[in-house]
Design a protein around this motif. Structure first.
Motif, short mmCIF file in Angstrom:
data_model
loop_
_atom_site.label_atom_id
_atom_site.label_comp_id
_atom_site.label_asym_id
_atom_site.label_seq_id
_atom_site.Cartn_x
_atom_site.Cartn_y
_atom_site.Cartn_z
N ASP A 1 0.84 -1.19 0.00
CA ASP A 1 0.00 0.00 0.00
C ASP A 1 0.89 1.25 0.00
O ASP A 1 1.86 1.33 0.75
CB ASP A 1 -0.89 -0.01 1.26
CG ASP A 1 -1.99 1.03 1.22
OD1 ASP A 1 -1.69 2.21 0.97
OD2 ASP A 1 -3.16 0.67 1.47
N SER A 2 0.56 2.22 -0.83
CA SER A 2 1.36 3.44 -0.94
C SER A 2 1.37 4.26 0.35
O SER A 2 2.20 5.17 0.50
CB SER A 2 0.86 4.30 -2.09
OG SER A 2 -0.49 4.69 -1.89
N ARG A 3 0.48 3.94 1.29
CA ARG A 3 0.46 4.64 2.58
C ARG A 3 1.54 4.13 3.53
O ARG A 3 1.76 4.71 4.59
CB ARG A 3 -0.90 4.47 3.24
CG ARG A 3 -2.04 5.22 2.53
CD ARG A 3 -3.40 4.72 3.02
NE ARG A 3 -3.48 4.72 4.48
CZ ARG A 3 -4.16 3.82 5.18
NH1 ARG A 3 -4.82 2.84 4.57
NH2 ARG A 3 -4.20 3.90 6.50
N THR B 1 8.18 3.95 -1.03
CA THR B 1 7.18 2.93 -0.74
C THR B 1 7.90 1.73 -0.12
O THR B 1 8.97 1.32 -0.57
CB THR B 1 6.43 2.49 -2.02
OG1 THR B 1 5.80 3.64 -2.59
CG2 THR B 1 5.39 1.44 -1.71
N VAL C 1 -1.49 -0.01 8.38
CA VAL C 1 -2.29 0.78 7.42
C VAL C 1 -3.65 0.13 7.17
O VAL C 1 -4.63 0.82 6.88
CB VAL C 1 -1.54 0.99 6.09
CG1 VAL C 1 -0.28 1.80 6.30
CG2 VAL C 1 -1.23 -0.31 5.38
N GLU D 1 -7.87 6.08 6.44
CA GLU D 1 -7.20 6.21 5.15
C GLU D 1 -6.32 7.44 5.06
O GLU D 1 -5.43 7.52 4.19
CB GLU D 1 -8.23 6.22 4.02
CG GLU D 1 -8.92 4.88 3.81
CD GLU D 1 -9.82 4.87 2.60
OE1 GLU D 1 -9.93 5.93 1.94
OE2 GLU D 1 -10.42 3.82 2.31
N ASP D 2 -6.53 8.43 5.94
CA ASP D 2 -5.69 9.62 5.88
C ASP D 2 -4.42 9.48 6.72
O ASP D 2 -3.60 10.41 6.78
CB ASP D 2 -6.46 10.86 6.32
CG ASP D 2 -7.04 10.72 7.74
OD1 ASP D 2 -7.04 9.61 8.27
OD2 ASP D 2 -7.50 11.75 8.28
N ASN E 1 -0.79 7.75 7.25
CA ASN E 1 0.31 7.03 6.62
C ASN E 1 1.23 6.48 7.70
O ASN E 1 1.33 7.03 8.80
CB ASN E 1 1.11 7.94 5.69
CG ASN E 1 0.34 8.31 4.43
OD1 ASN E 1 -0.68 7.69 4.13
ND2 ASN E 1 0.80 9.32 3.73
#
Length: 278
Positions: free
Chosen positions: A54-56, A77, A100, A105-106, A108
């Motif tokens: 996940d990019s987070r 990443t 994550v 979702e906000d 990281n």
């Protein structure tokens, strides 16, 4: 003239949009420091299922890795390896992935991983690391050199950079195989923790330390007996917690976990962190 007026209006709209767009909050970037020896570095080859991240979930490279197109002190990443340039899958990988999955979702997640295979806990002693480093075997000296000769110093250096972007929320430790029968291990870990708290201006009540057990006797762990000392850590260091290695498969060397073992262990680190910080 009409066309020029249209371009001017569109430019103004774009500028206004960029000014009103919500910027990521520093408080929404949660950073975790990871340190230890080879099990924290990651001693199992990453598999195909580990390539999608996940990019987070981000990692800060703690050294230059030209072959990976990574530069020290920059975020990427979090595809393995997360520690040195040639490490494998580690508990930090599935710690971050699990975090994550369970946070808004906000939010990281970022990890900073400094680990040296085979090292004693003394390598992270802020004041006395040099004596240990000088007596280390040649192969370990090269590893230490990749961290500027001072792994503790590199961890603090990277952490201070990271604090410009986010907030340090916790510390992950996996070490002990090289300190067998060391009854002072818990005190040494506390000293390292206290130094990190001071050097990074952190609140100890808000930054837990999680320490993972070594490979269990269930999988012929050669250092399984050391887990008795690891489990004494919460008695010496408030706000510390022990992560069980029970059921985490190990490699034939009796020291390291398999890829599946690291996945299970990393998930347990995350589950504990989520339970004590939320």
């Amino acid at each position: 003239m009409k066309f020029k007026s249209f371009l001017l209006i569109m430019t103004l709209v774009a500028l206004l949009s960029s000014c009103t767009q919500k910027q990521p909050e520093k408080s929404d970037f949660h950073i975790y420091l990871c340190f230890g020896q080879s099990n924290m570095a990651g001693a199992a080859k990453a598999e195909a299922q580990d390539s999608v991240v996940d990019s987070r979930f981000l990692m800060m490279s703690t050294m230059d890795c030209p072959d990976l197109s990574r530069e020290k002190g920059k975020w990427y990443t979090a595809t393995p390896p997360l520690a040195d340039c040639h490490a494998g899958l580690s508990p930090a990988d599935y710690f971050g992935r699990t975090m994550v999955e369970n946070l808004p979702e906000d939010v990281n997640i970022g990890v900073i991983n400094v680990a040296v295979g085979g090292c004693k806990i003394e390598l992270f002693d802020k004041d006395n690391y040099q004596a240990y480093a000088d007596s280390a075997p040649e192969w370990m000296k090269g590893w230490i050199a990749n961290y500027g000769g001072n792994p503790y110093g590199r961890l603090v250096e990277m952490a201070k950079l990271a604090q410009k972007d986010g907030v340090i929320k916790g510390i992950l430790l996996h070490q002990g195989e090289s300190n067998p029968n060391d009854t002072l291990w818990t005190r040494k870990v506390k000293d390292i923790y206290d130094n990190l708290i001071t050097d990074l201006n952190l609140n100890p009540g808000e930054v837990p330390l999680l320490a993972g057990e070594t490979l269990s006797a269930e999988f012929d762990g050669k250092c399984a007996a050391f887990n008795q000392f690891i489990n004494q850590l919460p008695q010496v260091l408030p706000n510390s917690f022990v992560i069980s290695s029970a059921g985490c498969p190990g490699q034939a060397d009796g020291l390291h976990f398999t890829a599946e073992g690291y996945r299970i262990l990393g998930k347990r680190y995350a589950e504990k962190m989520l339970s004590v910080t939320n």
